[in-house]
Enzyme design. Structure first.
Site, mmCIF file in Angstrom:
data_model
loop_
_atom_site.group_PDB
_atom_site.id
_atom_site.type_symbol
_atom_site.label_atom_id
_atom_site.label_comp_id
_atom_site.label_asym_id
_atom_site.label_seq_id
_atom_site.Cartn_x
_atom_site.Cartn_y
_atom_site.Cartn_z
ATOM 1 N N SER A 134 0.833 -1.198 0.000
ATOM 2 C CA SER A 134 0.000 0.000 0.000
ATOM 3 C C SER A 134 0.865 1.244 0.000
ATOM 4 C CB SER A 134 -0.901 0.012 1.238
ATOM 5 O OG SER A 134 -1.566 1.264 1.392
ATOM 6 N N TYR A 148 -1.909 -0.622 10.075
ATOM 7 C CA TYR A 148 -1.987 -0.932 8.646
ATOM 8 C C TYR A 148 -0.739 -0.441 7.928
ATOM 9 C CZ TYR A 148 -3.896 -1.196 3.907
ATOM 10 O OH TYR A 148 -4.096 -1.488 2.580
#
Length: 242
Positions: A134, A148
Site C-alpha cells: 500500500s 496498517y
C-alpha cells in the site's frame, strides 16, 4: 501457463486479478476467508492458516499435471480502525492486522521460496512473488491506522529482502503499492473521511480501479523482466511520488 496462488481473491483487486490472470491463460488457485466459488477457505487471523493453504494449493496444482506453484500473489488484507485511547482494542487490532496483513504473507513467502528452491532453483526455473502492499507503507496512514501502515511497510521490506537474497536462484520478488482503489474497503474509508477532500489529494482526480491494479499483477506474474526484481510499483494517481 503458470500455476498461481492468489490470496484475497473474492473481491476488489483480488477478484479482478483472478479474471485477468485466467484470461491470460494461467491457472489460478484462489483463497478467501469464507471460501466458495472454487476458492480455498483460509482465515489468516488464525495461526498457521497460511501453512494449510499452501498444502491445499499444492494438491490443486497437481490437478494441472504438475505439482508446482509458479507464482505467489499476496493480496489478502484487512483495514480496520484502532482507537489509541482503547488499550485492549488497540492491542487486539494490531495483532489481527499483523496476522492478516503481514504474518500470513511472510508464511506464504517462506513456503514459496523453499518450493522454488526445491523445484528448479539455482539458475533454473525459480518462481515469482508479488506482494500487494500500500501507499501507506511509504507515507503512513490516518491516526486510526498505524497498524496498517506498519504492516504494509513490513511487506515492502520483506519483498526487498527476498529479492536481494534469492535473485541468484531466479526467485524474483516485486511489490505493488496502490493508493485508494475502488474496493469495498476504500469506499467505506472515503465515505468516513469525506470523499471530496481525499480526492482533492489525488492529482489524477480519481482513485484507481481494481482492473488497473490487476493488470499490474498480471504483468509482474509473467512479463516483467527479471532485472526488475526488488522493485516497488506505485499506482496512486500521483498522490504520493518518490
Amino acid at each position: 501457463m503458470a500455476n498461481i496462488l492468489l490470496t484475497g481473491a473474492s473481491r476488489g483487486i483480488g477478484a479482478a486479478a483472478r479474471v485477468a490472470l485466467e484470461q491470460a491463460g494461467h491457472s489460478v488457485i484462489g483463497q478467501s476467508t469464507a471460501g466458495g466459488d472454487s476458492l480455498i477457505a483460509a482465515d489468516f487471523a488464525n495461526p498457521r492458516a497460511a501453512d494449510a493453504l499452501w498444502a491445499k494449493a499444492l494438491e490443486l496444482a497437481a490437478a494441472t499435471g504438475e505439482r508446482r506453484i509458479d507464482v505467489l500473489v499476496n493480496n489478502a488484507g484487512v483495514f480496520e480502525a484502532a482507537d489509541i485511547a482503547d488499550g485492549d482494542g488497540f492491542a487486539a487490532t494490531w495483532a489481527r492486522s499483523h496476522a492478516i496483513n503481514l504474518q500470513s504473507a511472510a508464511d506464504l513467502c517462506r513456503h514459496a521460496v523453499l518450493h522454488f528452491q526445491e523445484n528448479g532453483g539455482g539458475k533454473g526455473r525459480g518462481g515469482r512473488i508479488i506482494n500487494v502492499a500500500s501507499r501507506a507503507g511509504h507515507r503512513g496512514d490516518s491516526p486510526q491506522h498505524w497498524h496498517y501502515a506498519a504492516a504494509k511497510a513490513g511487506m515492502l521490506a520483506m519483498t526487498k529482502t527476498i529479492a536481494r537474497g534469492y535473485a541468484g536462484q531466479n526467485i524474483l520478488a516485486f511489490a505493488i503499492t496502490p493508493g485508494f482503489t475502488m474496493t469495498g474497503m476504500a469506499e467505506e474509508y472515503l465515505a468516513s473521511r469525506g470523499g471530496d477532500k481525499l480526492l482533492a489529494d489525488i492529482p489524477l482526480g480519481r482513485v484507481a480501479s481494481p482492473q488497473e491494479v490487476a493488470e499490474m499483477i498480471r504483468w509482474l506474474a509473467s512479463d516483467a523482466p527479471a532485472s526488475m526484481t526488488g522493485a516497488t510499483l506505485d499506482i496512486n494517481g500521483a498522490s504520493y511520488v518518490r
